[in-house]
Design an enzyme around this catalytic site. Structure first.
Site, mmCIF file in Angstrom:
data_model
loop_
_atom_site.group_PDB
_atom_site.id
_atom_site.type_symbol
_atom_site.label_atom_id
_atom_site.label_comp_id
_atom_site.label_asym_id
_atom_site.label_seq_id
_atom_site.Cartn_x
_atom_site.Cartn_y
_atom_site.Cartn_z
ATOM 1 C CE LYS A 1 2.553 0.893 -1.882
ATOM 2 N NZ LYS A 1 1.919 1.469 -0.685
ATOM 3 C CD GLU B 1 -12.952 0.786 -9.932
ATOM 4 O OE1 GLU B 1 -13.716 1.719 -9.638
ATOM 5 O OE2 GLU B 1 -13.189 -0.023 -10.844
ATOM 6 C CB CYS C 1 -14.155 6.135 -3.633
ATOM 7 S SG CYS C 1 -14.995 4.550 -3.626
ATOM 8 C CD GLU D 1 -11.840 11.610 -3.553
ATOM 9 O OE1 GLU D 1 -10.666 11.533 -3.929
ATOM 10 O OE2 GLU D 1 -12.619 10.655 -3.528
HETATM 11 P P1 NDP Z 1 -3.301 7.405 -3.046
HETATM 12 O O1 NDP Z 1 -3.552 7.572 -4.491
HETATM 13 O O2 NDP Z 1 -2.499 8.424 -2.342
HETATM 14 O O3 NDP Z 1 -2.570 6.018 -2.748
HETATM 15 C C1 NDP Z 1 -3.100 4.791 -3.178
HETATM 16 C C2 NDP Z 1 -1.988 3.770 -3.239
HETATM 17 O O4 NDP Z 1 -1.061 4.147 -4.258
HETATM 18 C C3 NDP Z 1 -1.197 3.653 -1.954
HETATM 19 O O5 NDP Z 1 -0.837 2.307 -1.764
HETATM 20 C C4 NDP Z 1 0.019 4.499 -2.274
HETATM 21 O O6 NDP Z 1 1.148 4.162 -1.491
HETATM 22 C C5 NDP Z 1 0.246 4.126 -3.714
HETATM 23 N N1 NDP Z 1 1.085 5.081 -4.431
HETATM 24 C C6 NDP Z 1 1.377 6.362 -4.128
HETATM 25 N N2 NDP Z 1 2.214 6.890 -5.066
HETATM 26 C C7 NDP Z 1 2.437 5.919 -5.976
HETATM 27 C C8 NDP Z 1 3.193 5.834 -7.177
HETATM 28 N N3 NDP Z 1 3.898 6.865 -7.642
HETATM 29 N N4 NDP Z 1 3.195 4.681 -7.865
HETATM 30 C C9 NDP Z 1 2.472 3.620 -7.439
HETATM 31 N N5 NDP Z 1 1.754 3.624 -6.292
HETATM 32 C C10 NDP Z 1 1.719 4.764 -5.578
HETATM 33 O O7 NDP Z 1 -4.732 7.221 -2.410
HETATM 34 P P2 NDP Z 1 -5.098 7.167 -0.871
HETATM 35 O O8 NDP Z 1 -4.394 6.011 -0.230
HETATM 36 O O9 NDP Z 1 -4.908 8.533 -0.348
HETATM 37 O O10 NDP Z 1 -6.652 6.780 -0.909
HETATM 38 C C11 NDP Z 1 -7.621 7.723 -1.058
HETATM 39 C C12 NDP Z 1 -8.079 7.831 -2.497
HETATM 40 O O11 NDP Z 1 -8.568 6.583 -2.959
HETATM 41 C C13 NDP Z 1 -9.226 8.784 -2.670
HETATM 42 O O12 NDP Z 1 -9.011 9.624 -3.780
HETATM 43 C C14 NDP Z 1 -10.424 7.883 -2.957
HETATM 44 O O13 NDP Z 1 -11.452 8.459 -3.673
HETATM 45 C C15 NDP Z 1 -9.777 6.774 -3.682
HETATM 46 N N6 NDP Z 1 -10.628 5.567 -3.603
HETATM 47 C C16 NDP Z 1 -11.315 5.161 -4.720
HETATM 48 C C17 NDP Z 1 -12.181 4.080 -4.668
HETATM 49 C C18 NDP Z 1 -12.912 3.606 -5.894
HETATM 50 O O14 NDP Z 1 -13.373 2.480 -5.900
HETATM 51 N N7 NDP Z 1 -13.058 4.413 -6.926
HETATM 52 C C19 NDP Z 1 -12.381 3.346 -3.423
HETATM 53 C C20 NDP Z 1 -11.625 3.858 -2.320
HETATM 54 C C21 NDP Z 1 -10.769 4.921 -2.434
HETATM 55 P P3 NDP Z 1 1.362 4.927 -0.079
HETATM 56 O O15 NDP Z 1 0.339 4.437 0.818
HETATM 57 O O16 NDP Z 1 2.702 4.527 0.330
HETATM 58 O O17 NDP Z 1 1.260 6.392 -0.392
#
Ligand code: NDP
Length: 504
Positions: A202, A277, A311, A408
């Site tokens: 997803k 992560e 991240c 963040e």
């Molecule tokens: P989000 O947490 O908003 O979304 C991540 C994914 O989760 C998307 O596919 C999102 O869908 C989905 N999602 C949202 N709500 C739900 C739910 N209730 N149940 C299941 N899935 C859900 O993160 P971002 O896309 O905004 O990415 C940025 C974040 O990712 C930052 O906090 C960053 O630090 C972190 N990150 C961490 C990394 C690591 O390795 N530690 C690496 C890269 C990023 P949708 O797109 O439809 O909202």
């Protein structure tokens, strides 16, 4: 208001042909299909806000179908009986096909995500390819052990023979963020396939295009049907049912800490395994003996690479008092030299953020910092036709309680703080809910190793930042999550340990 020259994006023939095929489909059981409801949604060029393609808006029914296809592929069909060597060859072939299509993948990633082309073309997509090559080697090295026991009640003349097996965890649901779609997806697919798992992916609703294209390329490599399935759509409609699904054995998630908590909660029904992560607020420490000619551009790159939407971005900069003024001046000069533009424009150093909404969130953090008394030394503006750019921002005069220091921001915003000694900077660096990464700049080996030991972070870079390699584990401490990706440690995400104890 900062003016940004947005040239109309020029795409190569392959990327243009892929987009012309839209609306893009879901991949379920080896077939490209529409969502069961027939609904689609638009995906946008973040720089201009214009629609670049349509994607299927899947829901729980599509998730059920994808999980059923992944289950079938895991239990029956050619996948479970493929040898480790065959899986290894397949992974290598995927890497070769990606490499042959690297320009198209890079252009699509930039158009969809906004990043400057060089970020995808020379860092992230080669990094994604390297994941497949590294884990190709791992497929043939999944080994258990034999265990001597002290059991003494076996029948006369018989022996105890005990050993462990590492077995694929089963059907894995992978939920991805928007900042670096292709490489983060590869970091999950490659070890999962090496282990023999099947998957439902997803991607982020904002950046699904390169995942669609990647799965087309993986099909070309000859992956059996149902091993990888793709459901595009929104978090609540696709991610949530996937995380809750009773027939999914494991969820691997990369995203924000807030969503990570929801995923852990959603996984409770069948006690599925979870790897998360999450976010970061990584400290970068410049000691008094640092080589400033390397440290200042290094610290600037740590925060401004990919517009700070990384991240492990070095978003909290700590400079020793003796070098503080030079560091602040140098960071401001680095920020001002960054050329903003459309990611596909070859002159662009930094593209837009992922959306107008995200840029406004980042601007909100900057405004809060200003209101709390911080000084904006440079940047701090939104810009561009879609108001999706944020000018590279350096903030000083901060205190540890300010939201710009604690939260963040996920944008090109760095806060700079002065310190006088190692104890002070260790306490400040560790004063965070996050523990993903840290950077230390020093010419002293003892400074470097002692600080690396005392900082609570999953990765510490010394005289560098964001040095990634498929062999190096990456992941968080504290609220940056648990589990590791890349390196041998990543295999733990996709394997279960079975003990076999036999009387022979
Ligand atoms: P989000 O947490 O908003 O979304 C991540 C994914 O989760 C998307 O596919 C999102 O869908 C989905 N999602 C949202 N709500 C739900 C739910 N209730 N149940 C299941 N899935 C859900 O993160 P971002 O896309 O905004 O990415 C940025 C974040 O990712 C930052 O906090 C960053 O630090 C972190 N990150 C961490 C990394 C690591 O390795 N530690 C690496 C890269 C990023 P949708 O797109 O439809 O909202």
């Amino acid at each position: 208001m900062t003016q940004i020259d947005i040239k109309p994006p020029q795409l190569g023939a392959a990327a243009a042909a892929f987009l012309a095929k839209g609306p893009q489909k879901l991949l379920i059981g080896g077939e490209w299909v529409e969502s069961q409801s027939g609904a689609t949604f638009d995906t946008l060029d973040p720089a201009t806000g214009s629609v670049i393609s349509k994607l299927q808006r899947a829901n729980a029914a599509d998730v059920d179908a994808a999980v059923a296809a992944a289950r079938k592929a895991f239990e029956t069909g050619p996948w479970p009986s493929m040898t480790p060597m065959e899986r290894s060859q397949l992974l290598w072939k995927i890497a070769d096909i990606m490499e042959a299509n690297i320009d198209e993948l890079s252009e699509l990633e930039t158009l969809d995500q906004g990043k400057a082309l060089y970020v995808g073309r020379w860092a992230e997509i080669p990094g994604a390819i390297a994941q497949f090559r590294y884990f190709s080697g791992m497929a043939t090295k999944i080994e258990g052990s034999t265990i001597p026991t002290s059991i003494n009640y076996q029948p006369e003349g018989k022996q105890v023979f005990a050993y462990t097996r590492l077995e694929a965890v089963g059907v894995v649901g992978a939920i991805l963020p928007w900042n670096s779609p292709l490489v983060l997806t590869a970091m999950k697919i490659a070890p999962a396939l090496a282990a023999g798992c099947t998957m439902v992916l997803k991607p982020s609703e904002e950046t699904s295009l390169t995942t669609v294209r990647l799965l087309e390329l993986i099909q070309e490599a000859g992956l059996p049907e149902g091993v990888l399935n793709l459901v595009t759509g929104f978090g609540g409609e696709v991610g949530q049912p996937l995380a809750e699904h009773m027939d999914v054995n494991k969820i691997v998630f990369t995203g924000s800490t807030a969503t990570g908590r929801r995923i852990v909660e959603a996984s409770k029904g069948n006690l599925k395994r979870v790897g998360v992560e999450l976010g970061g607020k990584s400290p970068v420490i410049i000691m008094d003996d640092a080589d400033l000619d390397a440290a200042i551009p290094g610290a600037a790159n740590a925060i401004f690479f990919n517009g700070g939407q990384v991240c492990i971005a070095g978003s909290r900069l700590y400079a020793h008092s003796s070098v503080y003024d030079k560091v602040v001046e140098g960071m401001a000069a680095q920020a001002q030299a960054i050329q903003l533009g459309h990611g596909l424009d070859p002159n662009t150093h930094m593209g837009p953020l992922i959306s107008k909404g995200h840029a406004s969130k980042v601007a909100g953090f900057i405004a809060d910092g200003k209101k709390a008394g911080a000084s904006i030394l440079t940047g701090g503006e939104t810009a561009g036709p879609n108001e999706s750019f944020v000018t590279p921002t350096v903030i000083a005069d901060v205190s540890p309680d300010m939201s710009v220091v604690r939260e963040e921001i996920f944008g090109p915003v760095v806060v700079v703080t002065r310190f006088d000694d190692a104890d002070e900077v260790v306490a400040a660096a560790n004063d965070s809910d996050f523990g993903l990464a840290a950077g230390i700049w020093t010419e002293g080996l003892s400074n470097a190793t002692r600080l690396a030991e005392r900082i609570h972070a999953g990765t510490v870079w010394i005289n560098s930042h964001a040095m990634y390699d498929a062999a190096l584990p990456i992941g968080g401490m504290k609220q940056s999550g648990y589990g590791r990706e890349s390196g041998q440690a990543a295999m733990d995400n996709y394997l279960e340990l079975k003990t076999v104890c036999a009387i022979v």
